[in-house]
Design a protein around this motif. Structure first.
Motif, PDB file in Angstrom:
ATOM      1  N   UNK A  19       0.815  -1.210   0.000  1.00 39.55           N
ATOM      2  CA  UNK A  19       0.000   0.000   0.000  1.00 39.55           C
ATOM      3  C   UNK A  19       0.848   1.259   0.000  1.00 39.55           C
ATOM      4  N   UNK A  20       1.902   1.267   0.803  1.00 38.59           N
ATOM      5  CA  UNK A  20       2.789   2.425   0.837  1.00 38.59           C
ATOM      6  C   UNK A  20       3.547   2.596  -0.480  1.00 38.59           C
ATOM      7  N   UNK A  21       3.985   1.504  -1.070  1.00 41.80           N
ATOM      8  CA  UNK A  21       4.680   1.586  -2.360  1.00 41.80           C
ATOM      9  C   UNK A  21       3.735   2.099  -3.436  1.00 41.80           C
ATOM     10  N   UNK A  22       2.506   1.595  -3.451  1.00 40.03           N
ATOM     11  CA  UNK A  22       1.532   2.046  -4.452  1.00 40.03           C
ATOM     12  C   UNK A  22       1.206   3.523  -4.260  1.00 40.03           C
ATOM     13  N   UNK A  23       0.965   3.933  -3.022  1.00 42.90           N
ATOM     14  CA  UNK A  23       0.662   5.341  -2.755  1.00 42.90           C
ATOM     15  C   UNK A  23       1.823   6.252  -3.105  1.00 42.90           C
ATOM     16  N   UNK A  24       3.022   5.846  -2.743  1.00 38.12           N
ATOM     17  CA  UNK A  24       4.196   6.648  -3.070  1.00 38.12           C
ATOM     18  C   UNK A  24       4.440   6.722  -4.572  1.00 38.12           C
ATOM     19  N   UNK A  25       4.243   5.618  -5.262  1.00 37.62           N
ATOM     20  CA  UNK A  25       4.433   5.611  -6.716  1.00 37.62           C
ATOM     21  C   UNK A  25       3.415   6.516  -7.403  1.00 37.62           C
ATOM     22  N   UNK A  28       4.379  10.152  -6.770  1.00 42.77           N
ATOM     23  CA  UNK A  28       5.488  10.563  -7.640  1.00 42.77           C
ATOM     24  C   UNK A  28       5.023  10.761  -9.079  1.00 42.77           C
ATOM     25  N   UNK A  29       4.172   9.856  -9.555  1.00 40.26           N
ATOM     26  CA  UNK A  29       3.654   9.996 -10.919  1.00 40.26           C
ATOM     27  C   UNK A  29       2.836  11.276 -11.053  1.00 40.26           C
ATOM     28  N   UNK A  30       2.026  11.601 -10.064  1.00 39.44           N
ATOM     29  CA  UNK A  30       1.231  12.834 -10.098  1.00 39.44           C
ATOM     30  C   UNK A  30       2.143  14.053 -10.032  1.00 39.44           C
ATOM     31  N   UNK A  31       3.170  13.992  -9.169  1.00 38.73           N
ATOM     32  CA  UNK A  31       4.093  15.122  -9.001  1.00 38.73           C
ATOM     33  C   UNK A  31       4.859  15.424 -10.295  1.00 38.73           C
ATOM     34  N   UNK A  32       5.231  14.378 -11.011  1.00 36.50           N
ATOM     35  CA  UNK A  32       5.981  14.565 -12.258  1.00 36.50           C
ATOM     36  C   UNK A  32       5.063  14.615 -13.485  1.00 36.50           C
ATOM     37  N   UNK A  33       3.790  14.920 -13.252  1.00 40.93           N
ATOM     38  CA  UNK A  33       2.810  15.166 -14.315  1.00 40.93           C
ATOM     39  C   UNK A  33       2.624  14.002 -15.279  1.00 40.93           C
ATOM     40  N   UNK A  34       2.550  12.805 -14.756  1.00 42.87           N
ATOM     41  CA  UNK A  34       2.232  11.649 -15.608  1.00 42.87           C
ATOM     42  C   UNK A  34       0.778  11.798 -16.044  1.00 42.87           C
ATOM     43  N   UNK A  35       0.493  11.698 -17.343  1.00 39.14           N
ATOM     44  CA  UNK A  35      -0.870  11.925 -17.829  1.00 39.14           C
ATOM     45  C   UNK A  35      -1.909  11.002 -17.190  1.00 39.14           C
ATOM     46  N   UNK A  36      -1.570   9.722 -17.029  1.00 37.07           N
ATOM     47  CA  UNK A  36      -2.551   8.792 -16.453  1.00 37.07           C
ATOM     48  C   UNK A  36      -2.869   9.136 -15.002  1.00 37.07           C
ATOM     49  N   UNK A  37      -1.881   9.629 -14.245  1.00 37.36           N
ATOM     50  CA  UNK A  37      -2.122   9.993 -12.848  1.00 37.36           C
ATOM     51  C   UNK A  37      -2.993  11.243 -12.764  1.00 37.36           C
TER      52      UNK A  37
END
Length: 183
Positions: A19-25, A28-37
């Motif tokens: 859960x922590x790995x998924x939340x952290x990933x 990070x994806x949202x922070x670096x503007x990943x389109x899917x996130x």
């Protein structure tokens, strides 16, 4: 530690870790503007999520979750800290006869034997149930200038003597050595 408790501990650790790995990933994806996130996060209605604590069911649900969490935490504490002592080991099991050995007395005897080794300050023996296996557990406390190699040989001979004495009973012997720090 009992097998069931160890399994539950490991399962909870794996679930929490994943859960922590998924939340952290995802963060990070949202922070670096990943389109899917960004697209997945935009599906949430922020006004509706912000209004959740004002709903009539929020406080009772929160109370139930807290109560369940406290009960699970207490059960885990009791399971992890419950005494694991064991009493006897079955040496002979026949249809009309059985013989049992007192493992606490054997553990105390092994501790007394190992306490006579030069450099040992004290030794304590107990009989525990370690994952379903009766175990003679001995903790030895020794000085910093202790001869570990000779002690290991002595401890192994004590363990072999216990195994021979119990006539093939399924009993483990564990010796934990604690050596003082050099000053």
């Amino acid at each position: 530690m009992k097998t069931f408790v160890a399994g539950v501990d490991r399962l909870l650790a794996v679930v929490a870790g994943l859960g922590l790995i998924a939340g952290g990933s995802f963060t990070l994806a949202w922070h670096y503007d990943a389109p899917w996130a960004r697209e997945w996060l935009s599906r949430f209605d922020r006004a509706r999520i912000a209004a959740l604590p004002e709903q009539s069911w929020w406080v009772p649900t929160l109370a139930v979750v807290v109560c369940v969490a406290v009960v699970v935490a207490l059960l885990m504490l009791i399971g992890n800290f419950s005494p694991r002592t064991t009493g006897t080991a079955s040496v002979i099991e026949e249809p009309h006869f059985s013989a049992h050995a007192d493992l606490s007395a054997i553990a105390s005897g092994v501790a007394a034997e190992l306490a006579e080794f030069p450099g040992v300050r004290r030794a304590k023996g107990t009989a525990i149930d370690d994952r379903g296996i009766p175990t003679v557990a001995v903790s030895v406390y020794a000085a910093a200038d202790f001869d570990v190699v000779a002690f290991t040989t002595d401890a192994e001979s004590c363990a072999a003597f216990v195994a021979r004495s119990l006539g093939g009973a399924d009993v483990a012997t564990r010796v934990q050595l604690h050596i003082d720090k050099r000053t």
